[in-house]
Design an enzyme around this catalytic site. Structure first.
Site, PDB file in Angstrom:
ATOM      1  N   ASP A 104       0.829  -1.208   0.000  1.00 36.92           N
ATOM      2  CA  ASP A 104       0.000   0.000   0.000  1.00 36.92           C
ATOM      3  C   ASP A 104       0.866   1.261   0.000  1.00 36.92           C
ATOM      4  O   ASP A 104       0.560   2.224  -0.686  1.00 36.92           O
ATOM      5  CB  ASP A 104      -0.990   0.009   1.176  1.00 36.92           C
ATOM      6  CG  ASP A 104      -0.320  -0.233   2.520  1.00 36.92           C
ATOM      7  OD1 ASP A 104       0.866  -0.630   2.543  1.00 36.92           O
ATOM      8  OD2 ASP A 104      -0.977  -0.029   3.552  1.00 36.92           O
ATOM      9  N   ASP A 107       7.260   4.076   2.804  1.00 37.59           N
ATOM     10  CA  ASP A 107       7.522   5.288   3.587  1.00 37.59           C
ATOM     11  C   ASP A 107       9.014   5.334   3.900  1.00 37.59           C
ATOM     12  O   ASP A 107       9.811   5.788   3.072  1.00 37.59           O
ATOM     13  CB  ASP A 107       6.637   5.244   4.843  1.00 37.59           C
ATOM     14  CG  ASP A 107       6.691   6.513   5.662  1.00 37.59           C
ATOM     15  OD1 ASP A 107       7.576   7.349   5.429  1.00 37.59           O
ATOM     16  OD2 ASP A 107       5.854   6.689   6.566  1.00 37.59           O
ATOM     17  N   LYS A 135       6.018   7.602  -0.519  1.00 37.01           N
ATOM     18  CA  LYS A 135       6.265   8.787   0.308  1.00 37.01           C
ATOM     19  C   LYS A 135       7.781   8.998   0.395  1.00 37.01           C
ATOM     20  O   LYS A 135       8.431   8.652   1.386  1.00 37.01           O
ATOM     21  CB  LYS A 135       5.675   8.557   1.706  1.00 37.01           C
ATOM     22  CG  LYS A 135       5.510   9.786   2.555  1.00 37.01           C
ATOM     23  CD  LYS A 135       5.123   9.440   3.982  1.00 37.01           C
ATOM     24  CE  LYS A 135       3.634   9.396   4.200  1.00 37.01           C
ATOM     25  NZ  LYS A 135       3.287   9.201   5.637  1.00 37.01           N
ATOM     26  N   PHE A 156       0.152  11.984   7.818  1.00 37.33           N
ATOM     27  CA  PHE A 156      -0.377  10.713   8.288  1.00 37.33           C
ATOM     28  C   PHE A 156      -1.635  10.379   7.477  1.00 37.33           C
ATOM     29  O   PHE A 156      -2.623  11.103   7.505  1.00 37.33           O
ATOM     30  CB  PHE A 156      -0.689  10.773   9.785  1.00 37.33           C
ATOM     31  CG  PHE A 156      -1.176   9.454  10.310  1.00 37.33           C
ATOM     32  CD1 PHE A 156      -0.479   8.279  10.041  1.00 37.33           C
ATOM     33  CD2 PHE A 156      -2.334   9.381  11.070  1.00 37.33           C
ATOM     34  CE1 PHE A 156      -0.928   7.054  10.515  1.00 37.33           C
ATOM     35  CE2 PHE A 156      -2.790   8.161  11.542  1.00 37.33           C
ATOM     36  CZ  PHE A 156      -2.086   6.995  11.259  1.00 37.33           C
ATOM     37  N   ASP A 163      -4.022   2.134   7.993  1.00 40.07           N
ATOM     38  CA  ASP A 163      -4.787   2.100   9.237  1.00 40.07           C
ATOM     39  C   ASP A 163      -4.362   3.155  10.245  1.00 40.07           C
ATOM     40  O   ASP A 163      -3.257   3.702  10.190  1.00 40.07           O
ATOM     41  CB  ASP A 163      -4.622   0.737   9.914  1.00 40.07           C
ATOM     42  CG  ASP A 163      -3.219   0.548  10.516  1.00 40.07           C
ATOM     43  OD1 ASP A 163      -2.228   0.670   9.768  1.00 40.07           O
ATOM     44  OD2 ASP A 163      -3.119   0.312  11.738  1.00 40.07           O
TER      45      ASP A 163
HETATM   46  C1  PRP Z   1       2.892  -0.325   6.671  1.00 44.15           C
HETATM   47  C2  PRP Z   1       2.744  -0.496   5.162  1.00 44.15           C
HETATM   48  C3  PRP Z   1       4.097  -0.970   4.734  1.00 44.15           C
HETATM   49  C4  PRP Z   1       5.010  -0.258   5.709  1.00 44.15           C
HETATM   50  C5  PRP Z   1       5.630   0.922   5.012  1.00 44.15           C
HETATM   51  O1  PRP Z   1       2.763  -1.553   7.289  1.00 44.15           O
HETATM   52  O2  PRP Z   1       1.754  -1.435   4.839  1.00 44.15           O
HETATM   53  O3  PRP Z   1       4.253  -2.351   4.881  1.00 44.15           O
HETATM   54  O4  PRP Z   1       4.209   0.168   6.804  1.00 44.15           O
HETATM   55  O5  PRP Z   1       6.414   1.640   5.876  1.00 44.15           O
HETATM   56  P1  PRP Z   1       7.997   1.718   5.787  1.00 44.15           P
HETATM   57  O6  PRP Z   1       8.345   2.006   4.367  1.00 44.15           O
HETATM   58  O7  PRP Z   1       8.307   2.886   6.697  1.00 44.15           O
HETATM   59  O8  PRP Z   1       8.590   0.455   6.291  1.00 44.15           O
HETATM   60  P2  PRP Z   1       2.482  -1.761   8.854  1.00 44.15           P
HETATM   61  O9  PRP Z   1       3.741  -2.141   9.549  1.00 44.15           O
HETATM   62  O10 PRP Z   1       1.739  -0.581   9.399  1.00 44.15           O
HETATM   63  O11 PRP Z   1       1.552  -3.055   8.812  1.00 44.15           O
HETATM   64  P3  PRP Z   1       0.112  -3.202   8.110  1.00 44.15           P
HETATM   65  O12 PRP Z   1       0.354  -3.524   6.645  1.00 44.15           O
HETATM   66  O13 PRP Z   1      -0.521  -4.349   8.826  1.00 44.15           O
HETATM   67  O14 PRP Z   1      -0.633  -1.904   8.284  1.00 44.15           O
END
Ligand code: PRP
Length: 187
Positions: A104, A107, A135, A156, A163
């Site tokens: 999704d 970041d 991002k 955010f 979520d």
């Molecule tokens: C979120 C998103 C990515 C990750 C991106 O997952 O789905 O996997 O963060 O962030 P990053 O580039 O800073 O690593 P999260 O850990 O929130 O789990 P989720 O998919 O269950 O929401």
């Protein structure tokens, strides 16, 4: 509109249009590649990938298998823990395989850097990434998605898989969260 939404960034229609473009472009790309068994292994990183991956699958026409991993670094909060954790691993050999990770959002890039290295370590031949959102300002690694739907700023975001405290993934749009309401927020 959900009360925690400050502003809708991408509507369902915009996401649908962009996802269809990505599906077409990426399907055509794999037609030009040497893909083992002529099958791309799509790996969705749960849970955030669900709405985008479901949509993307409708537009990805190259032969594929759909697999999932649970990798989490945010634990429902706003800041990355910096230590991605594999809570559910793959149940198949990926030796020599062509892999497309479906996400999704990218970041900090820490989650995908970790997962990509892990898949390469397990013998994948080619690991690429498609993410609905990118991002780049948040990046702490050199990793970039091979394809992405939209660039976003350092805000955010919620909805369409993203979520807050495990809620709001079901919003049919990507929105900026009204963080001023979070301190007193009751579900
Ligand atoms: C979120 C998103 C990515 C990750 C991106 O997952 O789905 O996997 O963060 O962030 P990053 O580039 O800073 O690593 P999260 O850990 O929130 O789990 P989720 O998919 O269950 O929401």
């Amino acid at each position: 509109m959900h009360p925690l939404v400050k502003e809708i960034l991408f509507t369902k229609e915009q996401i649908d249009t962009r996802t269809a473009e990505l599906g077409k472009e990426i399907s055509e790309f794999y037609q030009t590649q040497d893909v083992k068994d002529n099958t791309v292994i799509l790996i969705g990183l749960l849970k955030g990938c669900v709405p985008f991956m479901a949509n993307f699958l409708n537009h990805f026409t190259y032969e594929c298998q759909t697999e999932f991993m649970v990798v989490s670094s945010y634990l429902g909060g706003l800041k990355t823990s910096g230590e991605p954790k594999i809570n559910l691993d793959l149940n198949l050999s990926i030796k020599g395989k062509t892999i497309l990770i479906v996400e999704d959002i990218v970041d900090s890039g820490l989650t995908l850097t970790y997962v990509k290295q892990y898949l390469e370590f397990k013998g994948a031949k080619d690991v690429r990434i498609v993410s609905l959102l990118d991002k780049p300002e948040g990046r702490k690694t050199s990793l970039n998605p091979n394809w992405y739907g939209f660039t976003v700023q350092k805000q955010f975001l919620i909805g369409y898989g993203l979520d807050y405290e495990e809620r709001l993934r079901n919003l049919p749009y990507v929105a900026i969260c009204d963080t001023s309401k979070l301190d007193d927020w009751k579900w």
